[in-house]
Scaffold this active site. Sequence first.
Site, mmCIF file in Angstrom:
data_model
loop_
_atom_site.group_PDB
_atom_site.id
_atom_site.type_symbol
_atom_site.label_atom_id
_atom_site.label_comp_id
_atom_site.label_asym_id
_atom_site.label_seq_id
_atom_site.Cartn_x
_atom_site.Cartn_y
_atom_site.Cartn_z
ATOM 1 N N ASP A 84 58.139 102.779 -69.767
ATOM 2 C CA ASP A 84 56.765 102.530 -69.291
ATOM 3 C C ASP A 84 56.641 102.624 -67.761
ATOM 4 O OD1 ASP A 84 58.264 100.210 -69.082
ATOM 5 O OD2 ASP A 84 56.754 98.870 -69.923
ATOM 6 N N LYS B 239 62.889 91.397 -74.282
ATOM 7 C CA LYS B 239 61.546 90.882 -74.591
ATOM 8 C C LYS B 239 61.384 90.361 -76.017
ATOM 9 C CE LYS B 239 59.945 94.796 -73.037
ATOM 10 N NZ LYS B 239 59.179 95.945 -72.523
#
Length: 452
Positions: A196, A160
């Site tokens: 997450d 990311k």
Amino acid sequence: MIDTSPVACKEFFSYLEKLFSISVSDIRAMIKDFHVEMGRGLSGDESSLKMIPSFIDKPKGNERGDFFALDLGGTNFRVLAVKLDGKGNARVPFASKFAIPQEDMQGTGVALFDFIVGCIDAFLTENQVDRSKTYDLAFTFSFPVEQTSIAVGKLIVWTKGFTATGVQGRDVVGLLIEALKRKNISCINITALANDTVGTLAARSYVDPACDMGVIMGTGTNACYRESISNIEKLDVPIADGHMIVNMEWGNFDKVRRTCYDRPLDKASVNPGAMFLEKMVSGMYLGEITRLVLVDLIRRDLIFGNQAHGAGCFAKRGSLRTKGMSRIEGDKTDRLDGVALFFKTNGISNITLHDKILLQRLCRIVSARAARLGAAAISAVLTWIDPKLKDVHTVGIDGSLFEKYPGFKTKMDDMFKELFGEKAERITLVHSKDGSGKGSAIIAAVAASSKP
Ligand code: BGC
């Protein structure tokens, strides 16, 4: 010479639709490949799916306590206080959000962890936290981490857009502890490290026992699910019964058909040759894929014919974001005024209705592929857990793409119907809000309650 007639435009869009289409037979093939890669990942063989054990099972719903949680994994970093009441309620009495400066994201690891600790320090001061006490903290670190216990894990590789040096291969909890020491903060006790997706599964299953899968569809994409420990062959532990959540890191799945637009995107990314599924599915990349197709359309003179300067506006990498796509696709006005406004603010005015329709269609093509690939990946995991879909399954999902992109969930549900017929009713996708905040605190509570 390039043919710019309306017929050429129609033909080109049909070509694009075909290029980006994901048929039911493509999905069946993808599910088979997914199962092979899952099996290989679980047994420790070479696989594009890392299948990382989390050393934790899902919560029972009666976990309680007060925790702090850190959430690192996107453009913002958050510090939260979470209160679990043991009856399925997770409250956040206070929280702070900080934008991560690009120079810390892509500088040195020391700078990144000093930034994190600086935010913790500000959070403690702002909320007048008594520093003479000790607080349990759960660290949501949403990157591929090779976990060796509930609070120890080495970063395998950044994703990311993060590239901070000196972190890959290191225990991120250790790096955090060192940074806390540098700032003389001694009131924090890091009790859990979680991805997450694991937090998202925990947050949903805290209130819903049918939840056995957690998914993120946001800046990045990934999933975790509940696996029998006996199936995690690579796990070198004496316990073989019971269950454990496995972080799949499915963004790296590589048995996907890429197009002539996906390849240059990958090449120009900070992690070329990796995260192929993520680069076709997640919010960080959909805008860029759309931009690359748009540039091709402009080059072929199939769009913005009345705008000589149109080409320049989207020439720069990253100049069309997924947020913009969602505004374009979400415009329900008759004359697509929202689309016109979007392009006006980007320097292209007087756009024709025909072009607006084309732009909306283009966004739909790119987002539909993402939704269908996401749904295909979920189908693969659910049929791995329950091959005949005999049971009901709740999938807890978080992330801005799932939450905010117009029609994304509907496109996923439609794919389940095409693939499973009536049995699709057994799959419920639920928005599991703030898994990376509340969820990791729940993980910390599970860890605390399972200590011998
Ligand atoms: C990371 C995963 C994370 C996902 C969603 C991916 O880039 O590798 O660990 O779960 O993004 O945030």
